[in-house]
Design an enzyme around this catalytic site. Structure first.
Site, PDB file in Angstrom:
ATOM      1  N   SER A  98      71.091  19.048  76.687  1.00 57.97           N
ATOM      2  CA  SER A  98      69.828  18.881  77.400  1.00 57.97           C
ATOM      3  C   SER A  98      69.968  18.105  78.701  1.00 57.97           C
ATOM      4  CB  SER A  98      68.808  18.188  76.500  1.00 57.97           C
ATOM      5  OG  SER A  98      69.303  16.938  76.095  1.00 57.97           O
ATOM      6  N   THR A 114      66.109  14.787  77.282  1.00 54.14           N
ATOM      7  CA  THR A 114      66.210  14.168  78.605  1.00 54.14           C
ATOM      8  C   THR A 114      66.803  12.804  78.358  1.00 54.14           C
ATOM      9  OG1 THR A 114      64.200  15.249  79.395  1.00 54.14           O
ATOM     10  CG2 THR A 114      64.841  13.263  80.546  1.00 54.14           C
ATOM     11  N   THR A 150      67.823  15.602  83.313  1.00 55.14           N
ATOM     12  CA  THR A 150      67.587  16.625  82.283  1.00 55.14           C
ATOM     13  C   THR A 150      67.901  18.014  82.802  1.00 55.14           C
ATOM     14  OG1 THR A 150      65.906  17.457  80.732  1.00 55.14           O
ATOM     15  CG2 THR A 150      65.172  17.003  82.941  1.00 55.14           C
ATOM     16  N   ARG A 207      60.628  26.188  87.493  1.00 64.74           N
ATOM     17  CA  ARG A 207      59.723  25.260  86.803  1.00 64.74           C
ATOM     18  C   ARG A 207      60.246  23.826  86.936  1.00 64.74           C
ATOM     19  NH1 ARG A 207      60.593  21.392  82.456  1.00 64.74           N
ATOM     20  NH2 ARG A 207      58.659  21.150  81.294  1.00 64.74           N
ATOM     21  N   THR A 221      60.290  11.506  77.822  1.00 59.68           N
ATOM     22  CA  THR A 221      60.938  12.745  77.416  1.00 59.68           C
ATOM     23  C   THR A 221      59.890  13.529  76.625  1.00 59.68           C
ATOM     24  OG1 THR A 221      61.730  11.941  75.277  1.00 59.68           O
ATOM     25  CG2 THR A 221      63.172  11.575  77.143  1.00 59.68           C
ATOM     26  N   GLY A 222      60.124  14.832  76.507  1.00 61.62           N
ATOM     27  CA  GLY A 222      59.164  15.647  75.768  1.00 61.62           C
ATOM     28  C   GLY A 222      58.615  16.745  76.656  1.00 61.62           C
TER      29      GLY A 222
HETATM   30  N1  ASP Z   1      60.689  16.275  79.800  1.00 61.88           N
HETATM   31  C1  ASP Z   1      61.639  17.323  80.032  1.00 61.88           C
HETATM   32  C2  ASP Z   1      60.968  18.451  80.724  1.00 61.88           C
HETATM   33  O1  ASP Z   1      59.840  18.743  80.421  1.00 61.88           O
HETATM   34  C3  ASP Z   1      62.319  17.848  78.842  1.00 61.88           C
HETATM   35  C4  ASP Z   1      62.452  16.973  77.668  1.00 61.88           C
HETATM   36  O2  ASP Z   1      62.448  15.766  77.757  1.00 61.88           O
HETATM   37  O3  ASP Z   1      62.551  17.498  76.586  1.00 61.88           O
HETATM   38  O4  ASP Z   1      61.624  19.107  81.501  1.00 61.88           O
END
Ligand code: ASP
Length: 315
Positions: free
Chosen positions: A48, A175, A193, A203, A226-227
């Site tokens: 990731s 991330t 990330t 995106r 993160t998320g």
């Molecule tokens: N926050 C990151 C994104 O939306 C990905 C992640 O943390 O899972 O690109």
């Protein structure tokens, strides 16, 4: 006087020593967070961040990163960056040398090349394997992914594009968030990330957006996320966390409130945050009731990082 320290999310624990070493030698928080993030970016087992990062829906790796200085609130960010080994160091170059804060795509790559940032192929057998597994799971008919973007048309026509994507994107996230305070009391924060699995080309998530996925300010502290990035963008989560501390909340209270703000969107997808204040208090939180919220703490008197458990915030 707060002891210099560095903290990070998830598997960064094993990589924080690079930053702790810099802090022990009297280096800056900015250098410390960049060094630790670079190690995470090089980890071939992490799909990731950086090397082996999960590609976009067309199989192309596009990286996002930010780095911020809490003393000046100078920031450097790159989005949808292809072909560079250390997105965080390209972001650092933006912070140090560019007249801009955020560069994306071809422009970011042109800048990185001019700055002689290290180029590299981030694709590995593992990232190809993970990509293939996602694609096999996401599409029922062969050949629906191609440059003509039939896949978008197909799902848009069935008016299910958003739903299909939300289901998919919720399954693979990751991330790295790293932040530090140095001997001068300066704070810095870094985020890197490959973004959410199978994202659309172009995106951008929260990670390259200062205020959404990353923010720091010496006067209060630092916060990063993160998320599902779309949610942190909608709520300006990182900046809001700082705002809550500015208004007297401690990191835990701020983290709980900001995760409740995410629940309030009633949207698909989860969010996690890591927060520190300028007194050396740290926390992390998640909207996921089942996942342990973990962050790692490493100060200049330690020889190993310490695992700290954060908060599960229910709706
Ligand atoms: N926050 C990151 C994104 O939306 C990905 C992640 O943390 O899972 O690109």
């Amino acid at each position: 006087m707060v002891k210099p320290f560095i903290i990070g999310t998830r598997n960064s624990g094993e990589f924080l020593h690079a930053g702790a070493k810099i802090l022990k030698e009297g280096g800056t928080a900015l250098d410390a967070v960049e060094a630790a993030t670079r190690l995470v970016e090089l980890n071939p087992n992490d799909t990731s961040v950086g090397l082996a990062g999960i590609p976009n829906i067309l199989g192309v790796q596009e990286m996002d990163a930010t780095i911020m200085c809490g003393k000046t609130r100078n920031s450097g960010a790159v989005g949808a960056l292809k072909g560079f080994k250390h997105p965080i160091s390209v972001a650092r170059k933006v912070l140090d040398d560019a007249p801009h804060v955020l560069l994306v795509g071809a422009g970011a790559e042109r800048f990185a090349k001019a700055m002689e940032c290290e180029e590299g192929d981030l694709e590995t057998e593992l990232s190809r394997k993970v990509y293939k597994a996602f694609i096999d799971d996401a599409f029922d008919d062969e050949g629906v992914i191609d440059e003509s973007q039939k896949w978008v048309v197909k799902y848009a026509k069935s008016q299910n594009l958003k739903k299909w994507y939300e289901k998919l994107a919720d399954e693979h996230h990751g991330t790295v968030n790293i932040m530090a305070m140095d001997a001068d009391g300066n704070i810095a924060s870094a985020v890197s990330t490959s973004g959410t699995a199978l994202k659309f080309p172009g995106r951008l998530g929260d990670s390259p957006i200062i205020g959404a996925g990353n923010y720091c300010d010496n006067r209060y502290g630092a916060a990063a996320c993160t998320g599902m990035g779309e949610l942190a963008i909608r709520n300006s989560t990182a900046r809001t966390l700082i705002h809550y501390m500015e208004n007297g909340l401690n990191p835990e209270e701020a983290a709980i409130l900001s995760m409740k703000d995410i629940h309030d969107l009633s949207a698909v997808g989860g969010m996690n945050c890591i927060v520190m204040d300028n007194k050396g208090n740290t926390t992390s939180a998640t909207t996921n009731p089942d996942r342990e919220s973990v962050h790692w703490y490493y100060d200049v008197d330690m020889t190993e990082p310490e695992k700290r458990i954060g908060i599960n915030v229910n709706p």
